[in-house]
Design a protein around this motif. Structure first.
Motif, short mmCIF file in Angstrom:
data_model
loop_
_atom_site.label_atom_id
_atom_site.label_comp_id
_atom_site.label_asym_id
_atom_site.label_seq_id
_atom_site.Cartn_x
_atom_site.Cartn_y
_atom_site.Cartn_z
N GLN A 11 0.84 -1.20 0.00
CA GLN A 11 0.00 0.00 0.00
C GLN A 11 0.88 1.26 0.00
O GLN A 11 2.01 1.23 0.47
CB GLN A 11 -0.90 -0.01 1.22
CG GLN A 11 -0.15 0.00 2.53
CD GLN A 11 -0.93 0.68 3.64
OE1 GLN A 11 -1.55 1.72 3.46
NE2 GLN A 11 -0.89 0.08 4.81
N LYS A 12 0.35 2.34 -0.54
CA LYS A 12 1.10 3.60 -0.67
C LYS A 12 2.49 3.35 -1.25
O LYS A 12 3.51 3.62 -0.60
CB LYS A 12 1.21 4.31 0.69
CG LYS A 12 -0.13 4.62 1.34
CD LYS A 12 -0.81 5.82 0.73
CE LYS A 12 -2.20 6.02 1.30
NZ LYS A 12 -2.99 7.06 0.61
N THR A 26 -3.43 0.93 -3.17
CA THR A 26 -3.92 2.29 -2.88
C THR A 26 -3.37 3.27 -3.90
O THR A 26 -2.64 2.87 -4.81
CB THR A 26 -3.41 2.78 -1.50
OG1 THR A 26 -1.98 2.88 -1.59
CG2 THR A 26 -3.80 1.84 -0.36
N ASN A 27 -3.63 4.55 -3.68
CA ASN A 27 -3.02 5.58 -4.53
C ASN A 27 -1.54 5.74 -4.19
O ASN A 27 -1.03 5.08 -3.29
CB ASN A 27 -3.79 6.90 -4.38
CG ASN A 27 -3.63 7.49 -2.98
OD1 ASN A 27 -3.11 6.85 -2.07
ND2 ASN A 27 -4.07 8.71 -2.79
N TRP A 28 -0.87 6.60 -4.94
CA TRP A 28 0.57 6.79 -4.76
C TRP A 28 0.91 8.27 -4.95
O TRP A 28 0.08 9.06 -5.42
CB TRP A 28 1.36 5.93 -5.76
CG TRP A 28 0.90 6.11 -7.17
CD1 TRP A 28 1.35 7.02 -8.08
CD2 TRP A 28 -0.14 5.35 -7.84
NE1 TRP A 28 0.67 6.88 -9.27
CE2 TRP A 28 -0.24 5.87 -9.16
CE3 TRP A 28 -0.96 4.29 -7.46
CZ2 TRP A 28 -1.15 5.37 -10.09
CZ3 TRP A 28 -1.87 3.80 -8.40
CH2 TRP A 28 -1.96 4.33 -9.70
N ALA A 29 2.17 8.62 -4.59
CA ALA A 29 2.60 10.02 -4.67
C ALA A 29 2.67 10.50 -6.11
O ALA A 29 3.04 9.73 -7.01
CB ALA A 29 3.99 10.15 -4.03
N LYS A 43 -0.50 15.74 0.81
CA LYS A 43 -1.02 14.65 -0.02
C LYS A 43 -0.14 13.41 0.16
O LYS A 43 0.96 13.49 0.72
CB LYS A 43 -0.98 15.06 -1.50
CG LYS A 43 -1.77 16.32 -1.80
CD LYS A 43 -2.94 16.00 -2.69
CE LYS A 43 -4.05 17.02 -2.67
NZ LYS A 43 -3.68 18.41 -2.59
N THR A 44 -0.61 12.29 -0.38
CA THR A 44 0.17 11.04 -0.34
C THR A 44 1.59 11.30 -0.84
O THR A 44 1.79 11.87 -1.90
CB THR A 44 -0.49 9.98 -1.24
OG1 THR A 44 -1.79 9.73 -0.73
CG2 THR A 44 0.31 8.68 -1.26
N ARG A 68 -2.79 9.40 10.97
CA ARG A 68 -3.57 9.13 9.76
C ARG A 68 -5.01 8.80 10.17
O ARG A 68 -5.26 8.47 11.33
CB ARG A 68 -2.98 7.95 9.00
CG ARG A 68 -1.54 8.15 8.56
CD ARG A 68 -1.47 8.96 7.29
NE ARG A 68 -0.09 9.09 6.81
CZ ARG A 68 0.32 10.09 6.07
NH1 ARG A 68 -0.49 11.07 5.72
NH2 ARG A 68 1.56 10.14 5.65
#
Ligand code: 5GP
Ligand code: MN
Length: 337
Positions: free
Chosen positions: A23-24, A53-56, A249-250, A275
């Motif tokens: 994740q991340k 999950t989403n990423w930077a 943000k991430t 978080r």
């Protein structure tokens, strides 16, 4: 888990392949996944990278990143692809719970599961084939070895080179950590032969933030840092309000923990962030202090000897209190040079 070498013969049979990571995903997680993606596509496989999950956004430049499926965001699409998979590659993590919401579906998935990872203490029974080597600098280095050892050095192109270079560079702290071996430098020399622009890769990753991220860094270093010289330890704890105030943000807090190690004598650096669902820890250590065991024993985590993570479900205040109590047990180790 059988050796990765015994999987090589299957590489040339075209298959439906999925690649996933923790994740991340960070530079190594995304770089290794996309590096392997570009390699397997050349061998004729049908390949999808699925991130839990989403990423930077500073990883978005990577070739192929626009095709990565975010499991959290596009669950139906991801589940459909996962259900059809014949081979699953798990990169840069070694226990399925690090895929967060994907854990259950991956555990129950009936296909060939392959592990390529460099963290401590793998869940080997979860994988059919694989390689787990904590001495490796990065999963990107291991994907490089996977490509060359399986006899496919000729497949290394600029897409693969940029992705793998990014992960090797970020996981070695720009080639400064002990794991940056002569083999790492030889691998990078081979990647560089493809002609990719390494300066651009550094700028994409490290010079790609918004003003507010730098102001946030200044704020937390000034107001959220505590140093305990008697334990050679420093901590930054970040309340949720700080994240909201500076629109974090991430990926925006990645690297923050490393500032603490720039203070003379500090052996253990800790960052804890409030978080939504948990208090998330990052630990970094220098020399002989085992951050993996520390995180595993006290903070439901793990990772590498000098870099680990963990979590807590208590409040931020209590979590920090607990940390201050726990380091007392390590006074002797933390005072060793
Ligand atoms: P970071 O502090 O950058 O999030 O993580 C440091 C290292 O520890 C990374 O290699 C990361 O993959 C690993 N790590 C982070 N959190 C956890 C965790 O909760 N469990 C385990 N086993 N490893 C973790
Ligand atoms: Mn890694």
């Amino acid at each position: 888990m059988q050796s990765i070498q015994s999987f090589y013969t299957q590489l040339t049979i075209p298959r439906k392949v999925i690649i996933t990571t923790h994740q991340k995903p960070d530079g190594d997680a995304m770089g290794s996944s996309l590096g392997l993606f570009h390699f397997l596509e050349q061998l004729g496989h049908s390949v999808t990278v699925i991130s839990p999950t989403n990423w930077a956004t500073f990883l978005q430049w990577m070739p192929g990143c626009d095709k990565v499926v975010d499991f959290d965001y596009s669950r139906e699409k991801a589940l459909k692809i996962i259900k059809e998979a014949e081979v699953l590659f798990c990169l840069d993590f070694n226990v399925l719970h690090r895929t967060k919401n994907m854990e259950e579906v991956l555990t129950n998935l009936n296909c060939i599961k392959v592990l390529v990872d460099h963290h401590e203490q793998p869940q080997v029974q979860a994988f059919d084939y694989g390689i787990s080597d904590p001495k490796k600098s990065s999963t990107c280095e291991m994907v490089f070895d996977f490509i060359t050892d399986s006899g496919h050095d000729d497949k290394i192109n600029t897409d693969i080179a940029q992705c793998l270079y990014a992960g090797i560079m970020t996981d070695t702290g720009s080639f400064r950590f002990p794991a940056a071996s002569s083999h790492v430098h030889t691998a990078v020399a081979r990647l560089k032969q493809t002609g990719f622009n390494h300066t651009q890769v550094h700028e994409n990753i490290y010079d790609n933030f918004l003003e507010n991220r730098l102001r946030f860094t200044g704020h937390v270093l000034l107001n959220r840092m505590e140093v305990f010289y008697e334990y050679n330890t420093a901590i930054i704890s970040i309340p949720k309000n700080d994240l909201l105030r500076f629109h974090m943000k991430t990926g925006d807090t990645e690297g923050l923990v490393n500032y603490l190690l720039t203070i003379q004598g500090i052996k253990l650096a800790a960052l804890v962030i409030d978080r939504d669902e948990e208090r998330k820890w990052s630990f970094r250590s220098k020399g002989t202090f085992d951050a993996n065991t520390f995180a595993r024993t006290h903070f439901e985590g793990g990772g590498h000897f000098n870099a680990a993570g963990g979590r807590s479900s208590d409040t931020l205040e209590n979590t920090v209190k607990n940390f201050k109590q726990v380091i007392k047990e390590y006074e002797v180790q933390l005072q060793q040079i």
